[in-house]
Design a protein around this motif. Structure first.
Motif, PDB file in Angstrom:
ATOM      1  N   PHE B 268       0.912  -1.253   0.025  1.00 56.10           N
ATOM      2  CA  PHE B 268      -0.055  -0.010   0.062  1.00 56.10           C
ATOM      3  C   PHE B 268       0.970   1.250  -0.004  1.00 56.10           C
ATOM      4  O   PHE B 268       1.800   1.168   0.894  1.00 56.10           O
ATOM      5  N   PRO B 269       0.668   2.101  -0.866  1.00 54.80           N
ATOM      6  CA  PRO B 269       1.504   3.429  -0.890  1.00 54.80           C
ATOM      7  C   PRO B 269       1.542   4.102   0.221  1.00 54.80           C
ATOM      8  O   PRO B 269       0.396   4.367   0.874  1.00 54.80           O
ATOM      9  N   GLY B 270       2.663   4.247   1.010  1.00 58.40           N
ATOM     10  CA  GLY B 270       2.996   4.812   2.291  1.00 58.40           C
ATOM     11  C   GLY B 270       2.142   6.016   2.836  1.00 58.40           C
ATOM     12  O   GLY B 270       1.257   5.877   3.514  1.00 58.40           O
ATOM     13  N   GLU B 271       2.257   7.188   2.178  1.00 58.27           N
ATOM     14  CA  GLU B 271       1.491   8.273   2.398  1.00 58.27           C
ATOM     15  C   GLU B 271       0.222   8.276   2.259  1.00 58.27           C
ATOM     16  O   GLU B 271      -0.630   9.071   3.034  1.00 58.27           O
ATOM     17  N   VAL B 272      -0.366   7.470   1.285  1.00 54.53           N
ATOM     18  CA  VAL B 272      -1.886   7.359   1.021  1.00 54.53           C
ATOM     19  C   VAL B 272      -2.449   6.593   2.203  1.00 54.53           C
ATOM     20  O   VAL B 272      -3.430   6.959   2.770  1.00 54.53           O
ATOM     21  N   TYR B 273      -1.694   5.762   2.692  1.00 56.97           N
ATOM     22  CA  TYR B 273      -2.135   4.739   3.676  1.00 56.97           C
ATOM     23  C   TYR B 273      -1.978   5.709   4.940  1.00 56.97           C
ATOM     24  O   TYR B 273      -3.185   5.443   5.824  1.00 56.97           O
ATOM     25  N   ARG B 274      -1.193   6.448   5.080  1.00 55.33           N
ATOM     26  CA  ARG B 274      -1.157   7.209   6.489  1.00 55.33           C
ATOM     27  C   ARG B 274      -2.447   7.972   6.660  1.00 55.33           C
ATOM     28  O   ARG B 274      -3.332   8.117   7.439  1.00 55.33           O
ATOM     29  N   GLN B 275      -2.694   8.627   5.516  1.00 47.68           N
ATOM     30  CA  GLN B 275      -3.848   9.738   5.432  1.00 47.68           C
ATOM     31  C   GLN B 275      -5.195   9.114   5.650  1.00 47.68           C
ATOM     32  O   GLN B 275      -6.154   9.264   6.181  1.00 47.68           O
ATOM     33  N   TYR B 276      -5.179   7.699   4.824  1.00 48.42           N
ATOM     34  CA  TYR B 276      -6.199   6.727   4.689  1.00 48.42           C
ATOM     35  C   TYR B 276      -6.639   6.437   6.232  1.00 48.42           C
ATOM     36  O   TYR B 276      -7.898   6.386   6.588  1.00 48.42           O
ATOM     37  N   ILE B 277      -5.685   5.863   6.877  1.00 49.08           N
ATOM     38  CA  ILE B 277      -6.025   5.515   8.409  1.00 49.08           C
ATOM     39  C   ILE B 277      -6.387   6.493   9.245  1.00 49.08           C
ATOM     40  O   ILE B 277      -7.199   6.459   9.827  1.00 49.08           O
ATOM     41  N   LYS B 278      -5.671   7.709   9.289  1.00 49.55           N
ATOM     42  CA  LYS B 278      -5.971   8.774  10.283  1.00 49.55           C
ATOM     43  C   LYS B 278      -7.311   9.471   9.818  1.00 49.55           C
ATOM     44  O   LYS B 278      -8.125   9.728  10.694  1.00 49.55           O
ATOM     45  N   ASP B 279      -7.586   9.710   8.418  1.00 48.03           N
ATOM     46  CA  ASP B 279      -8.702  10.674   8.057  1.00 48.03           C
ATOM     47  C   ASP B 279     -10.032   9.755   8.061  1.00 48.03           C
ATOM     48  O   ASP B 279     -11.091  10.470   8.367  1.00 48.03           O
ATOM     49  N   CYS B 280      -9.924   8.244   7.687  1.00 47.17           N
ATOM     50  CA  CYS B 280     -10.995   7.696   7.470  1.00 47.17           C
ATOM     51  C   CYS B 280     -11.323   6.817   8.787  1.00 47.17           C
ATOM     52  O   CYS B 280     -12.289   7.058   9.516  1.00 47.17           O
ATOM     53  N   GLN B 282      -9.287   6.274  11.722  1.00 44.82           N
ATOM     54  CA  GLN B 282      -9.394   7.061  13.106  1.00 44.82           C
ATOM     55  C   GLN B 282     -10.007   8.133  13.146  1.00 44.82           C
ATOM     56  O   GLN B 282     -10.691   8.248  14.528  1.00 44.82           O
ATOM     57  N   GLN B 283     -10.651   8.971  12.250  1.00 43.36           N
ATOM     58  CA  GLN B 283     -11.215  10.248  12.692  1.00 43.36           C
ATOM     59  C   GLN B 283     -12.471  10.388  11.840  1.00 43.36           C
ATOM     60  O   GLN B 283     -13.482  11.147  12.169  1.00 43.36           O
ATOM     61  N   ASN B 284     -12.763   9.247  11.038  1.00 45.75           N
ATOM     62  CA  ASN B 284     -13.850   9.374  10.310  1.00 45.75           C
ATOM     63  C   ASN B 284     -14.217  10.706   9.440  1.00 45.75           C
ATOM     64  O   ASN B 284     -15.570  11.263   9.267  1.00 45.75           O
ATOM     65  N   LEU B 285     -13.578  11.418   9.113  1.00 45.07           N
ATOM     66  CA  LEU B 285     -13.513  12.686   8.397  1.00 45.07           C
ATOM     67  C   LEU B 285     -14.097  12.447   7.190  1.00 45.07           C
ATOM     68  O   LEU B 285     -14.909  13.463   6.653  1.00 45.07           O
ATOM     69  N   PHE B 286     -13.906  11.309   6.410  1.00 48.09           N
ATOM     70  CA  PHE B 286     -14.426  11.187   5.087  1.00 48.09           C
ATOM     71  C   PHE B 286     -15.863  11.450   5.084  1.00 48.09           C
ATOM     72  O   PHE B 286     -16.604  11.942   4.365  1.00 48.09           O
TER      73      PHE B 286
END
Lengths: 141, 374
Positions: B268-280, B282-286
């Motif tokens: 999984f591309p690293g930076e995309v994964y970082r934001q995916y886990i955090k924003d989706c 962990q914080q449900n921002l999506f």
């Protein structure tokens, strides 16, 4: 003897063994019922463990420590190799990756050229005048 | 005619040699998935070989980095509006072009659609720094442009599968031009309903920063271990069914193909994964419309394209509760949900696909696509 009269081909020992294993674990057999109960019990146990806060805390800590150790180790190794003016693992990986990409690009370029040639061919065919039954007239006639 | 004893002996010895070599190869690679260990035994016992995958003829029309845009031309094109598939970043592209007769892509081309699909490829070091902004505004936008150019159409149907659906929704929210219809198949939207996945990725015990910093791209064993932990016992015991039906070549062939797909993830591309886990996760921002990509909010309310939300009722990866809120979040009035009694992969690869699922989806898309001019 016709094909339909022939007995089925002999199955190997492995196939018969696997079939027996499947039969013994089938939920409708006596042994299968025991197996299914054991499977359900183990699933319940593993689900409870994997969702327990203690397990999550412990596994999270172990994972974090392992990852941090890896970050430190990577950094040390790369620094040492740089000091010795040797290619690092990441540089070799990078080179391999670039070769793979060149290969992909060549393959894709070939396909793209096919599409272009196909489009040009279609354009040329459309531009050609439709053939007529009458013979072409001579210039100046 | 039966084989002679020396022939049978030779075949036995050769078979044992091949089996040992295959198992030794699997033990050397040591993957978490049972597929490489068990496949040689099933192949040997059944006489069935791994079937060919992605059999629908296709050409590569565009490439960028590890991404390729594939085109599956219709034998007799009836719809001007093409379909562009966006897959999850961790999966290989061939799940929707699974086996001949069991391929959604083959089905759609036979229905007269010009079909395109993004193959993300295997991410390398160049993809470690890839961001959501690069992904949406770079790769997907370019794929959309190429699809429109090659198909000579003004607009298209964007078809997202699993995380690809999340990407397709985010893309349409930020770049609505050219998207006429959007199909979201088994797409997570409300990440607070993600069951064990939400629990395991919670910020207090899952340090996504360390993971990405340590590896760059998230390696496949890490991803595989997550999927394995969801149902570790069933992951093994489902192989018992293939033991029972070892005499049924069709069943063995489909089973092996499905297991192969399940054991073939990519990093999984690293930076995309970082934001995916955090924003989706962990914080449900999506879900809240507060996830930021390239400085802009991903607001699903901006989506005016027709939306079809496809839900698998027995999905244990993108749970139905994760996908259900979609129709209420999008801005369009033409949004509907269709549910099917299958699992996550069953939508694309089960025997119900060609008879129940795909005709229904295909009919929805056709009704909203422009026909070819005479």
């Amino acid at each position: 003897m016709s094909d339909s009269d022939r007995p089925p081909p002999p199955r190997g020992l492995l196939a018969r063994g696997l079939k027996l294993l499947g039969h013994l674990t089938h939920p409708e057999t006596r042994t299968g019922k025991v197996f299914t109960r054991a499977e359900q019990g183990l699933t319940r146990f593993l689900t409870r463990v994997s969702e327990s806060p203690t397990y999550l805390r412990a596994s999270g800590t172990v994972l974090r420590q392992g990852l941090n150790a890896r970050i430190r180790r990577n950094s040390l190794v790369e620094n040492a190799l740089h000091t010795l003016r040797l290619p690092t693992t990441s540089e070799v990986e990078n080179l391999r990756d670039q070769l793979r990409r060149v290969n992909d690009q060549v393959e894709a370029l070939g396909s793209q050229l096919e599409v272009v040639v196909d489009l040009l061919h279609r354009k040329e065919s459309a531009a050609e005048p439709a053939p007529t039954d009458s013979p072409p007239t001579k210039p100046g006639a | 005619m039966t084989a002679s004893t020396p022939q049978r002996l030779r075949s036995f010895v050769t078979g044992q040699f091949e089996l040992t070599r295959a198992v030794a190869h699997a033990l050397k690679a040591r993957p978490f998935n049972p597929y490489p260990y068990l496949k040689p035994f099933i192949e040997r016992a059944s006489g069935v070989r791994e079937p060919p995958i992605s059999a629908t003829p296709h050409t590569v029309v565009y490439t960028r980095g590890s991404m390729r845009l594939l085109r599956y031309a219709a034998p007799r094109r009836r719809h001007r509006t093409p379909i562009l598939f966006v897959y999850s970043l961790i999966n290989r592209w061939y799940i929707l072009d699974f086996l001949p007769g069991r391929s959604l892509i083959e089905h759609l081309t036979q229905e007269g659609f010009d079909v395109y699909a993004i193959d993300w490829g295997v991410p390398g070091q160049e993809e470690e720094r890839l961001t959501w902004s690069d992904l949406l505004g770079g790769l997907i936008q370019t794929a959309v442009r190429w699809t429109l150019r090659v198909s000579k159409s003004r607009d298209l149907t964007l078809y997202g599968y699993c995380m690809g659906g999340t990407l397709a929704l985010a893309y349409t929210s930020l770049y609505p031009e050219g998207v006429r219809n959007l199909v979201a198949q088994a797409t997570p939207v409300d990440f607070s309903k993600g069951g064990v996945y939400t629990l395991w990725t919670a910020a207090n015990h899952f340090d996504v920063d360390s993971l990405v910093d340590a590896y760059g791209n998230v390696p496949t064993p890490v991803l595989e271990s997550g999927f394995l932990m969801v149902a570790p016992v069933q992951r093994l015991t489902r192989w018992l069914e293939v033991c029972r039906r070892i005499d049924d070549p069709d069943f063995v062939s489909t089973f092996l193909a499905m297991e192969r797909w399940g054991s073939d993830p990519v990093p999984f591309p690293g930076e995309v994964y970082r934001q995916y886990i955090k924003d989706c996760y962990q914080q449900n921002l999506f879900h809240q419309g507060r996830m930021k990509v390239g400085g802009e909010n991903v607001d699903l309310g901006r989506i005016q394209a027709s939306v079809l939300n496809v839900i698998a009722e027995h999905d244990t990866i993108a749970f139905p509760a994760m996908s259900e809120p979609l129709v209420d979040l999008v801005g369009t009035k033409d949004a509907q949900t269709r549910r099917y009694p299958v699992g996550h992969i069953g939508l694309s690869a089960s025997s119900k696909g060609p008879t129940h699922v795909w005709p229904s989806i295909s009919e929805w898309i056709a009704a909203r696509s422009r026909a070819m001019e005479p």
